[in-house]
Motif scaffolding. Sequence first.
Motif, PDB file in Angstrom:
ATOM      1  N   ARG A   1      45.549  54.782  -3.666  1.00 39.30           N
ATOM      2  CA  ARG A   1      44.416  55.684  -3.461  1.00 39.30           C
ATOM      3  C   ARG A   1      43.110  54.898  -3.394  1.00 39.30           C
ATOM      4  O   ARG A   1      42.243  55.174  -2.565  1.00 39.30           O
ATOM      5  N   LYS A   2      42.979  53.883  -4.275  1.00 37.82           N
ATOM      6  CA  LYS A   2      41.763  53.069  -4.254  1.00 37.82           C
ATOM      7  C   LYS A   2      41.593  52.354  -2.911  1.00 37.82           C
ATOM      8  O   LYS A   2      40.485  52.277  -2.373  1.00 37.82           O
ATOM      9  N   VAL A   3      42.695  51.823  -2.383  1.00 38.95           N
ATOM     10  CA  VAL A   3      42.621  51.122  -1.088  1.00 38.95           C
ATOM     11  C   VAL A   3      42.165  52.098  -0.005  1.00 38.95           C
ATOM     12  O   VAL A   3      41.291  51.778   0.819  1.00 38.95           O
ATOM     13  N   ALA A   4      42.723  53.307  -0.011  1.00 36.66           N
ATOM     14  CA  ALA A   4      42.326  54.306   0.989  1.00 36.66           C
ATOM     15  C   ALA A   4      40.852  54.684   0.816  1.00 36.66           C
ATOM     16  O   ALA A   4      40.116  54.829   1.800  1.00 36.66           O
ATOM     17  N   GLU A   5      40.419  54.811  -0.448  1.00 34.07           N
ATOM     18  CA  GLU A   5      39.009  55.164  -0.693  1.00 34.07           C
ATOM     19  C   GLU A   5      38.072  54.033  -0.247  1.00 34.07           C
ATOM     20  O   GLU A   5      36.982  54.292   0.272  1.00 34.07           O
ATOM     21  N   GLN A   6      38.517  52.793  -0.453  1.00 31.75           N
ATOM     22  CA  GLN A   6      37.703  51.653   0.020  1.00 31.75           C
ATOM     23  C   GLN A   6      37.577  51.693   1.545  1.00 31.75           C
ATOM     24  O   GLN A   6      36.512  51.401   2.098  1.00 31.75           O
ATOM     25  N   ALA A   7      38.664  52.060   2.219  1.00 32.71           N
ATOM     26  CA  ALA A   7      38.612  52.145   3.685  1.00 32.71           C
ATOM     27  C   ALA A   7      37.629  53.231   4.114  1.00 32.71           C
ATOM     28  O   ALA A   7      36.838  53.033   5.043  1.00 32.71           O
ATOM     29  N   VAL A   8      37.661  54.366   3.421  1.00 33.40           N
ATOM     30  CA  VAL A   8      36.738  55.460   3.765  1.00 33.40           C
ATOM     31  C   VAL A   8      35.292  55.032   3.515  1.00 33.40           C
ATOM     32  O   VAL A   8      34.391  55.368   4.285  1.00 33.40           O
ATOM     33  N   ALA A   9      35.062  54.260   2.441  1.00 31.46           N
ATOM     34  CA  ALA A   9      33.706  53.782   2.157  1.00 31.46           C
ATOM     35  C   ALA A   9      33.237  52.828   3.252  1.00 31.46           C
ATOM     36  O   ALA A   9      32.062  52.829   3.641  1.00 31.46           O
ATOM     37  N   GLN A  10      34.169  52.012   3.746  1.00 33.98           N
ATOM     38  CA  GLN A  10      33.800  51.017   4.759  1.00 33.98           C
ATOM     39  C   GLN A  10      33.701  51.623   6.162  1.00 33.98           C
ATOM     40  O   GLN A  10      32.884  51.191   6.979  1.00 33.98           O
TER      41      GLN A  10
END
Lengths: 80, 139
Positions: free
Chosen positions: B61-70
């Motif tokens: 989930r953190k990896v997906a959230e980082q992608a959304v932030a980027q």
Amino acid sequence: MRLNIALFGVAREIVGQPSLEIETTAGQSARGLLAELHTRYPALAALSSLAVAVNNEYAADDTPLHERDEIALIPPVSGG
Amino acid sequence: MIHIDLTDQPIAVADALRSVEADGAGAINTFIGTVRNRSTGRAVVRLEYEAYDSMALHQLRKVAEQAVAQWPMLQKVTVIHRKGTLHIGDVAVVVAVSTPHRAESFAACQYIIDTLKQVVTIWKKEFYEDGDVWVAAHP
């Protein structure tokens, strides 16, 4: 204090069981725990890497550990 | 908008692709990781994936959230990883993303699979005719 440590993958095979209880000094750090485990299980020191996770996050070397933490050893991951 | 799963059942790839459809998306990009029949010159018979489930789900989930932030233009993200015993050709992982335009969909999809491989607590054991190895465990 007494820590319960979850083991996975090659670390689980080296230790020979899925979790480990160890008695250590209060406030022991992630780095200190690894040093103790390397002494007890020298094969752990031969891994490419070995991280400590606390409550589902990678712990920094100086992270203090607590009895109620969910602690796990994380050998090199290989998902994907 | 973010869908994460870790499953011991075969991954329904078509369902994963449908899950990122969005009216604002002009691009859907996917990565499908499958089990290869050879590894470092040895014939692979099967794989076993072991996961530290709670941490793997949290880190995915953190990896997906980082992608959304980027890439804030990301419409939807789905990441599904298999665990248990897999055979040659089986789908081990699916990453699917949707974005308005294609460039960001390629970049976000690659970021997610590359980062997943570095941080998500899943371990792969390869079984050969004459032995087995935990991948990447030793230098």
